[in-house]
Write a protein that holds these residues in place. Structure first.
Motif, mmCIF file in Angstrom:
data_model
loop_
_atom_site.group_PDB
_atom_site.id
_atom_site.type_symbol
_atom_site.label_atom_id
_atom_site.label_comp_id
_atom_site.label_asym_id
_atom_site.label_seq_id
_atom_site.Cartn_x
_atom_site.Cartn_y
_atom_site.Cartn_z
ATOM 1 N N ARG A 1 34.032 34.540 39.925
ATOM 2 C CA ARG A 1 34.313 34.770 38.618
ATOM 3 C C ARG A 1 32.910 35.290 37.912
ATOM 4 O O ARG A 1 32.452 36.267 38.180
ATOM 5 C CB ARG A 1 34.788 33.282 37.907
ATOM 6 N N MET B 1 41.957 40.291 35.004
ATOM 7 C CA MET B 1 43.129 39.602 35.473
ATOM 8 C C MET B 1 43.799 39.200 34.150
ATOM 9 O O MET B 1 45.115 38.889 34.402
ATOM 10 C CB MET B 1 43.042 38.640 36.287
ATOM 11 N N PHE C 1 40.071 31.225 48.191
ATOM 12 C CA PHE C 1 38.841 31.556 47.437
ATOM 13 C C PHE C 1 39.359 32.355 46.238
ATOM 14 O O PHE C 1 40.207 33.422 46.711
ATOM 15 C CB PHE C 1 38.147 32.372 48.411
ATOM 16 N N GLN C 2 39.159 32.190 44.994
ATOM 17 C CA GLN C 2 39.586 32.891 43.980
ATOM 18 C C GLN C 2 38.501 33.949 43.335
ATOM 19 O O GLN C 2 38.565 34.219 42.199
ATOM 20 C CB GLN C 2 40.062 32.014 42.820
ATOM 21 N N PRO D 1 42.955 37.936 42.639
ATOM 22 C CA PRO D 1 44.212 37.337 42.636
ATOM 23 C C PRO D 1 44.629 36.919 44.038
ATOM 24 O O PRO D 1 44.537 37.846 44.897
ATOM 25 C CB PRO D 1 44.998 38.399 42.087
#
Lengths: 337, 337, 337, 337
Positions: free
Chosen positions: B144, B167, B140-141, B133
């Motif tokens: 995954r 999340m 940068f997320q 988050p």
């Protein structure tokens, strides 16, 4: 502004710098160190032209300060300050101390009984309030001078140094007749006239962090005391005001190692005011010591349920006895004898 | 509402109570204890008429709850909950655990290298974020699903259980294929659909305190998970948002002993997010353990200066090695083997 | 990163820039303005080498962004955004709007009665919660889909557009069938999956500020919605969490003019949640309008004393009628017709 | 404790009550009202046995107070207090006042020029600091007595009453020779010795809310002044300290109508310190007036960019002129002439 002198600057070099600074309408405060002397420059408003100073003999460097403090900063005074409270030494490298006693002095019996008990259990100093800052005017405000006299009796009988709060500049003289360590409460952390007055005495000061003071403001408040010439200052974290109401305040323990990086002054922790809840005091006192605090202040009362103030956060005698057992074991583990 | 059954109530008695509660349009959640069974009643809006229940056999007492939680409360479940994370036990009486790893999974080399190092240094679990988050959408997320796969590799090679954040409700299935302990981040502490979904799985959950969550809200958030049937919840204090900016957040350590009074769930501390500053992590990790935390989460990165997120608060390998030395000595002192 | 095109750049120029950005593995988001087009670049991690872009025809300037938002920023989009909620226009220059209704939809009678009353009193939209985020799982969680249907009835009967909260990404589809303006509650301001999902629909969104969100985080949360392609976002200040408990939250009214400087999005104020106290709602609603808010949300209930949630902060019908009188006079004074 | 006398109690009845209270070792403070007299009882610690009082003639009711204030409370003094500052009346029903001037007095030219300008623009009083509380000791601390003399000059030339801060009990005498309204700054809100001293003078006091003071503490601080006999107190909201740093403080405007419910004292708002940003001052000043404030304090400086303190939040002369235009229109709209 801070003037750093070279290692082999002479006294005459230092005097010349002081004279030049004074001629510029500013005040020079020499800060002697083991390695070299630094000279703090006070009284300037904004930037000062340093060309005249840089050309003097023995001047190594001129540092322009942006922080609101300098004398309390480790940058300018790398050695740790050890504060001596009537023979009890507080600071880096010294065994952490325990200051104990009731929130308020209520009677001779109460304070003497407590003093003798905490002394026997291993406390290093006796605390007790004679002047009490209270939210409203219609509650117990302390026994005032009578309270100071009772503290003196308890101090004599137990042999413990006395820690008590002073609330206004004009009572500094009176309180310092009785106290060995003068406490500035959270509400007065930015009572600058009081701080200046405490800078002019020769007794150590315990400065509590204001309820919503930042670390920077806390150190800047101590700077007021040092700027007047008294460097015997112990800082004290006592919890800050946050949105959380499950505890009386929020103990901000992380500032203990942070302040030890930023400043040479010793720092203690008051888990009683920080938590407001008896059962939380022992774990937070121990956590403070492991976190690097150089002492803890805890409230102890012979009959907390009858205390005129702060009963719910005061330890009972047996509770304090148990805590002292644990403190002794922990300080041993941490390498203090 | 909570229905407390007598010590010698039979299974039939309990079934009868459950049936009656259901007939009232409410949900009954039996909570078996060592001494007696309690039955939580969920779904009521305001006060419930308890007359029908009080006349049933085996009912000892009906307690009307004012707190927004019940299943997590020690009042109704005095025994400590021990959470088992693939063989690593967390809770009162167990040796405190250390969860270590980078903020984010960045590459196979980074996560495997870190896993092997922290394992060898003595860590109990590996942490690493695959779904991150972030305040804004332009940073940068996380890697995954690819990140989850790399975590699995690192977990296999090191033998450490995996802790990673989930999340959203619809990724609970995916994340629980890879994680041994599913983390709910501070921003999602009141993402109630996510909490409910986590209540329906059979894997343990690490619930971080919201940035400005009260203790009551924190426990009530855990209640959402327990109410759906999953009692394997570890709470985690990670600092709260206050006016102080000298540290990233304010570590609220006093809630550790407080929560241990109020709840049977284990509680851990994350000194990395709480302080945001590498040098403050070791003293606060140790303080947390002395204060009663049942574990700590610390960020470790092979090259913190190159980390894609949270570099300044990540320990280096040597820094983590030193901390583990101190943790081992301290947990020994505290009596754990 | 933001690419500012020159005034006379052609569509072909813009297409070439978009292509180049995409070839760099990034996403280009053209932002057409009255004067010139800007192209937001999303997806970069850290600094991007802009040399390839600078040499393209029609590129005037490349701005490297340090803020976590860009699309919501007035720097990059100087014109005010006007949000159209089924014919009701919200934004700079439009008459400020009033959104009114109960905290939660409780029954057809309650919501229809309220809708007809607030419409007749002059409200512009109807609010009402069908999905209710609640601190604990054991209290009323809303009528859910049934609530949405009742809202639809009330909307039809009154002619008012419907505002209601959506709590999770997978209910966005359902809620947007019924709602004209989808509300994101304070607890979900950083539920990034929800925000992204709302960015993909073609209905306006009302984004409430998180309980302890900074202005920067608030705008960055809106950025998530815009980054997915939906620029119909109304911001809403609803009070922040502070140490003060005399009011439910602390209304932070000064961010209204501040956000109007920083962003082109409209901002509204919710004095009901901000204060939690009925008598404070009218003065704060009026203060919000004078302070520049483009609308207010107020809770109204036919029988506040019987409301399933938020009764103490809900206006009665006569109270709302009086407020609307004052709103009408004030907006007239402010020059709106 | 508060003793409420019946409507037709005689002076002799009241005297008898006062005598009895005094005989109990407490202090009686009669509070005459239009309808009836109440008698505040001060000095008790905890509960007082009221049986002796209840049997006296003319006593209607005895109210045991749990709040830390009483004299400032509207319960015990329903009529609004109007404070008279050398002919300028402040309070409910009076036209809201504007107090303007620089943060600090810097020179005769600066303060006289400002005084003449703000007077001509319509201000009601002149503010300016002679004694300045500053975070650290190394910045400008005000011109002190010299500053007071310059304020006197500016007051004479403009005809405006003077508002200036007093920082310690022993300078109350000096400051009150020059000031018409003595200001207690936020840092001194709980400087109880200062408050008591101000209670003994016959000049009005402007009490600013402490940086993290609750409404209850704020009113209790005012109680210290009233308890010593001075009821000419104006309260002032000036923003509180919260986590939000986008503004200098967080303006807590909702306490304006709240305090008007709780107390009979007038309340003003200082949008300059509350926001710290010039552009936010006018909208918040206007919002304060609509929200019910009985006045605003704004900082004005002839050359804000050269101000020795608080430049970024000071209005320029043209900016203040524009604000006064809007204030005049708004107070007209609100029905004041």
């Amino acid at each position: 502004m801070l003037i750093v002198m070279s290692h082999n600057a002479t006294t005459a070099d230092i005097d010349a710098v002081v004279r030049t600074v004074n001629e510029m309408g500013l005040t020079a405060a020499p800060i002697p160190g083991r390695e070299r002397t630094a000279i703090g420059v006070l009284g300037n408003q904004g930037y000062v032209d340093d060309s005249k100073i840089l050309e003097l003999t023995g001047v190594q460097q001129v540092i322009h300060v942006s922080k609101p403090y300098k004398l309390v900063s480790r940058d300018f005074h790398p050695e740790n300050t050890i504060v001596d409270v009537r023979g009890v030494r507080v600071g880096q490298g010294c065994r952490p101390v325990v200051v104990a006693g009731p929130c308020a002095v209520e009677s001779e019996e109460q304070i003497v009984k407590t003093a003798l008990f905490v002394k026997q259990a291993g406390a290093d100093m006796l605390r007790g309030g004679a002047f009490k800052p209270r939210t409203g005017p219609h509650t117990f405000q302390g026994l005032r001078e009578e309270g100071l006299k009772l503290l003196a009796v308890a101090g004599r009988e137990s042999g413990l140094p006395i820690v008590t709060e002073v609330m206004s500049p004009d009572s500094v003289g009176l309180v310092s007749e009785y106290a060995d360590l003068l406490q500035v409460g959270a509400r007065n952390m930015q009572n600058f006239d009081l701080l200046r007055e405490l800078g002019r005495i020769r007794k150590p000061v315990l400065l509590k962090r204001g309820m919503s003071a930042t670390v920077e403001e806390f150190l800047a408040a101590a700077e007021y005391i040092l700027a007047e010439g008294n460097d015997q200052v112990i800082l004290c974290e006592r919890g800050i005001r946050t949105y959380e109401t499950a505890t009386r305040n929020t103990l901000d323990l992380a500032i203990v190692p942070l302040i030890k990086e930023l400043s040479h002054l010793p720092i203690m922790v008051d888990p009683s005011h920080a938590t407001g809840k008896r059962s939380l005091v022992p774990p937070m006192a121990l956590a403070a010591l492991v976190g690097g605090a150089q002492g803890v202040l805890v409230e102890v009362h012979p009959e907390p349920e009858k205390a005129l103030s702060d009963g719910p956060q005061s330890l009972t005698f047996p509770g304090f006895g148990n805590l002292m057992e644990e403190v002794r074991r922990l300080t041993g583990f941490l390498g203090y004898v």
